[in-house]
Motif scaffolding. Structure first.
Motif, short mmCIF file in Angstrom:
data_model
loop_
_atom_site.label_atom_id
_atom_site.label_comp_id
_atom_site.label_asym_id
_atom_site.label_seq_id
_atom_site.Cartn_x
_atom_site.Cartn_y
_atom_site.Cartn_z
N ALA A 1 0.82 -0.80 0.32
CA ALA A 1 -0.01 -0.02 -0.21
C ALA A 1 1.30 1.09 -0.16
CB ALA A 1 -0.92 -0.15 0.83
N GLU B 1 6.88 5.72 -10.23
CA GLU B 1 5.84 5.61 -9.63
C GLU B 1 6.29 5.76 -7.96
OE1 GLU B 1 4.30 1.99 -9.53
OE2 GLU B 1 5.59 0.97 -8.70
N GLU C 1 -0.86 6.69 -2.81
CA GLU C 1 -1.09 7.54 -4.21
C GLU C 1 -2.38 7.30 -4.28
OE1 GLU C 1 1.25 8.90 -6.40
OE2 GLU C 1 -0.60 9.99 -6.76
N LEU C 2 -3.90 7.61 -3.69
CA LEU C 2 -4.85 6.74 -4.06
C LEU C 2 -5.71 7.23 -5.23
CD1 LEU C 2 -7.00 7.88 -1.03
CD2 LEU C 2 -5.59 6.21 -1.42
N PRO D 1 -4.43 -0.05 2.24
CA PRO D 1 -4.11 1.18 0.87
C PRO D 1 -5.36 2.05 1.31
CG PRO D 1 -4.38 -1.67 0.19
CD PRO D 1 -5.13 -1.40 1.28
N TYR D 2 -5.99 2.49 1.79
CA TYR D 2 -7.44 3.34 1.62
C TYR D 2 -7.46 3.80 2.99
CZ TYR D 2 -8.27 0.13 -2.57
OH TYR D 2 -8.49 -0.53 -3.29
N ARG E 1 -7.34 2.48 -6.76
CA ARG E 1 -6.14 1.33 -6.96
C ARG E 1 -6.42 0.73 -7.77
NH1 ARG E 1 -2.70 2.92 -1.76
NH2 ARG E 1 -1.00 2.74 -2.64
N ASP F 1 -4.72 -0.61 -9.57
CA ASP F 1 -3.79 -1.95 -9.84
C ASP F 1 -3.48 -2.51 -8.65
OD1 ASP F 1 -1.45 0.55 -8.41
OD2 ASP F 1 -3.07 0.90 -8.48
N LEU F 2 -3.76 -2.82 -7.38
CA LEU F 2 -3.38 -3.26 -6.21
C LEU F 2 -4.28 -5.31 -6.79
CD1 LEU F 2 -3.30 -0.88 -3.97
CD2 LEU F 2 -1.66 -2.27 -5.16
#
Lengths: 128, 400, 243
Positions: free
Chosen positions: B187, B262, B337-338, C152-153, C229, C231-232
């Protein structure tokens, strides 16, 4: 493994007190139901509920949270609902306080309560 | 080669009691901080929902990483058969266990629910690298405990090598696991890098040895036992090599990140415009923690000077703490980077703010104090330290 | 068996049998009348949400946030600072740097099919239900916050202070981690999440992603949508269109 050990010890200790019939304070609604003679409908065997309630609650919490099974029986909400008492101002007293339903036994057997660091300690007020 | 005699430290001295009392005060302060944080909740700390791991974790991870590196000396002796390090093996095992105990103490006491440690030790999610770490840490205590037993008990000395190899492999897996705690987090830009695992291994070599050198020199100075140059110079060179190796991995890590478009955001943040993080990286980690120690160790004017070696070790440790601060806190401070290609105006995306509080600092220092008090007490009551490490005793090639 | 069954015995036996049958029958009847809420959830359903940022206004999002707070009991923390206060759902305003177009969306736990938070949790506290809802089992949570690092969020919050007056259906406590539960307690009663009910328009659709007749399934088939996201490769349950 640890859970089994904990339950064994609790059962041994609780067994001693399961036969005691002196709850100082079983809660308002519970007292009403007891006076109406309905205790046996809800808790068919007092000894059983006293000894086994940790096991019932542990089992139920996994079924509710992890599996989405939401029934009244064995739910902590239902316990709190019946066994809470109100004070002179008719407000509910948090059930985990001293002299309230849970502590009267738990203080005696020396087993600490962790439920109410997260769970609501009074029944939800009925909203309009 | 003469026979090495290990001996406890006899007698009472004011220095010993003063040291224990001083360290004890730090430990009490740490326990007080823990009570304060646990009782009130983490709102009294500087940590928040964006910087979830703060100063306590910097110290804890530093100590844990150093712990596995401190075992190196014993491994070099048993596994790689360098006889000159053999007398140091017992102390090496002790320092490793003490540092790990201190680090784990800090880590556990910062949990939101430290009373649930039993749950952490019985309910395992084997897909979690964190859970594997818990198993590895516990196993480390066991294996090094057995290793020390093999070293102490004469009849068991013949198993030294086998247990030493097991311990060596275990600590490599352990440090790889610790690095992977960060390396497996896809993440965050700062962490999504498998190189963190070997980098942490190199860091463990450097930090562990720096600690070990300081403990060794202090113990021999304060007990007035002889410590010859043969050993000290070897350790000094080793420290230099390890610090250089860490520098190499840090360079590869950052250059690699810079190359990947990135990740340039977080790289610019750490290397250039991250404020405190940039300062800590360049002044703390690179200059103070790597370049100056290298100069002190290798420059002809300071080479062989023990005070300079001691200073270099202290700087390596401070640089290590700075490095972990940049990795752990800097890595969290930089936003994720959301929405690639878009700019977030509201709701998320600012550099997260973190100001450590005194309670967190005291907890971290308490961990170091626990490690040092364990070492201080145990070298006194058990025969960890050779009676003499003078050159003619320690070095079989020494010409007297 | 007594061949000469006298009246007393007959009455006793019949009464006992009737009582026994009545008890069992009641039990049987009760269980057939009880709703689906007494059976474990299965993976026959997968709950999801579609947020259409073209239709969602800023005040809609504010409504969603207050509805969540009211339903789940968060937002009244007094000791935590802004960065420490829980934030189960938040408003995000995004600008496309190339086109200058601004979108508003509500961001909450995405209920991924491959949740990183579940992978990293050391005690299995962070878990995914069979029907796709990702939850924190606070009985097991030790408060290590590793899931918060891994998310990730930025969906999860840590409880930084002592709490009181929790909602009956939403226990929450100091030292544990929490996040959007997709109102599992309502979903299990065949209702919709509080935020969806509050918006009450097709800006936010909730439903069973696997049910081909459901509104959400058919809308997802028809309109363009994306995962945040993507791509995850987490296969989130919450999708967005318009960004």
């Amino acid at each position: 493994m640890n859970r089994v050990l904990l339950i064994c010890i609790s059962l041994i200790i609780a067994n001693v007190f399961a036969h005691a019939d002196n709850h100082i304070n079983i809660g308002d609604k519970a007292q009403v139901l007891k006076d109406e003679g309905k205790s046996e409908e809800i808790h068919p065997d007092l000894k059983e509920i006293r000894i086994m309630h940790p096991e019932f609650l542990l089992h139920k919490r996994d079924k509710t949270l992890r599996q989405g099974v939401r029934t009244e029986s064995d739910s902590l909400k239902a316990c709190v609902d019946c066994h809470s008492s109100t004070d002179t101002k008719n407000e509910y007293i948090p059930i985990n306080q001293q002299e309230q339903f849970c502590s009267t036994c738990h203080a005696k057997v020396g087993i600490s309560l962790d439920c109410f660091s997260c769970h609501r300690t009074t029944p939800t007020p009925k909203e309009d | 080669m003469s026979i090495i005699r290990y001996e406890e430290i006899h007698g009472k001295s004011l220095g010993f009691y003063a040291l224990v009392a001083g360290l004890g005060t730090f430990i009490l302060a740490a326990l007080g901080s823990v009570y304060f944080m646990e009782h009130n909740g983490h709102h009294v700390t500087g940590m928040n929902n964006h910087i979830v791991w703060g100063l306590p974790h910097v110290f804890a991870l530093f100590l844990i990483v150093a712990a596995s590196g401190a075992l190196n000396i014993a491994s070099i002796a048993s596994v790689f058969n360098k006889k000159i390090y053999k007398p140091l093996s017992r102390l090496s095992g002790l320092v490793a266990l003490a540092l790990l105990a201190g680090g784990l103490m800090v880590l556990v006491l910062d949990l939101g629910r430290p009373d649930r440690l039993i749950i952490a030790m019985t309910e395992y999610n084997f897909e979690s690298i964190f859970a594997w770490n818990i198993i590895l840490y516990n196993g480390f205590f066991l294996i090094v405990g057995i290793y020390l037993w093999m070293m102490f008990e004469r009849r068991m000395n013949k198993y030294n090598r086998k247990v030493g190899i097991a311990a060596f492999i275990w600590r490599l897996i352990l440090t790889t696991g610790t690095g992977s705690i960060f390396g497996f987090l896809v993440a965050r830009q700062a962490y999504d890098a498998v190189i963190m695992a070997p980098m942490f291994i190199m860091m463990s070599f450097a930090f562990g040895l720096a600690f070990f050198v300081l403990v060794l020199m202090a113990s021999y100075k304060w007990t007035e036992r002889p410590l010859g140059d043969a050993i000290v110079n070897r350790l000094s060179n080793l420290l230099g090599v390890f610090v250089a190796a860490v520098l190499y991995f840090v360079a590869v890590y950052h250059l690699g990140n810079l190359y990947l478009a990135e990740n340039t955001g977080v790289e610019n943040f750490i290397l250039m415009d991250g404020g405190i993080y940039t300062h800590l990286f360049w002044y703390g980690q690179i200059i103070l923690g790597s370049l100056i120690p290298l100069a002190l160790i290798y420059s002809p004017s300071t080479q062989g000077n023990r005070s300079m070696l001691g200073l270099a070790s202290v700087l390596v440790i401070l640089g290590g703490i700075a490095q972990l601060y940049v990795i752990i806190i800097g890595g969290q401070a930089y936003p994720m980077e959301l929405f690639p290609g878009k700019e977030i105006l509201e709701g998320y995306g600012a550099i997260a703010f973190y100001a450590p509080t005194l309670a967190e600092l005291m907890l971290g220092l308490g961990g170091i104090a626990v490690a040092l008090i364990a070492i201080t007490y145990l070298v006194k009551v058990l025969p960890f330290l050779p009676e003499s490490l003078a050159d003619d005793v320690a070095d079989s090639h020494h010409k007297s | 068996m007594n061949k000469n069954l006298n009246r007393r015995d007959f009455i006793k036996t019949t009464a006992a049998t009737t009582a026994g049958v009545a008890t069992i029958a009641t039990g049987v009847t009760l269980s057939t009348y009880v709703s689906a809420g007494d059976q474990p959830v299965t993976d026959e359903k997968r709950w999801g949400m579609l947020v259409d940022t073209n239709k969602l206004t800023e005040s809609d999002i504010d409504t969603m946030v207050s509805a969540c707070q009211k339903e789940q009991g968060w937002g009244k923390e007094t000791h935590s600072n802004e960065a420490q206060k829980p934030s189960w759902i938040k408003k995000i305003k995004v600008k496309d740097t190339a086109t200058q177009r601004i979108s508003n969306l509500a961001l909450m736990c995405q209920h991924c099919e491959e949740p990183p938070c579940v992978d990293v949790c050391p005690t299995n506290a962070s878990m995914k239900r069979e029907d796709g809802i990702v939850l924190v089992d606070k009985h097991l949570c030790i408060g290590c916050r590793y899931c918060m690092m891994a998310c990730p969020y930025d969906a999860r919050s840590f409880v930084h202070e002592e709490l009181t007056d929790q909602k009956e259906h939403m226990p929450r406590g100091k030292g544990t981690v929490e996040s959007c539960t997709l109102c599992a307690h309502k979903v299990d009663k065949d209702e919709q999440p509080a935020c969806v009910e509050a918006v009450n328009s097709d800006a936010v659709i909730f439903g069973d992603l696997l049910d081909v007749t459901s509104n959400i399934h058919q809308t997802l088939k028809r309109v363009q949508s994306t995962q945040i996201r993507a791509d995850l490769n987490l296969n989130t349950g919450v999708r967005y269109s318009g960004i």
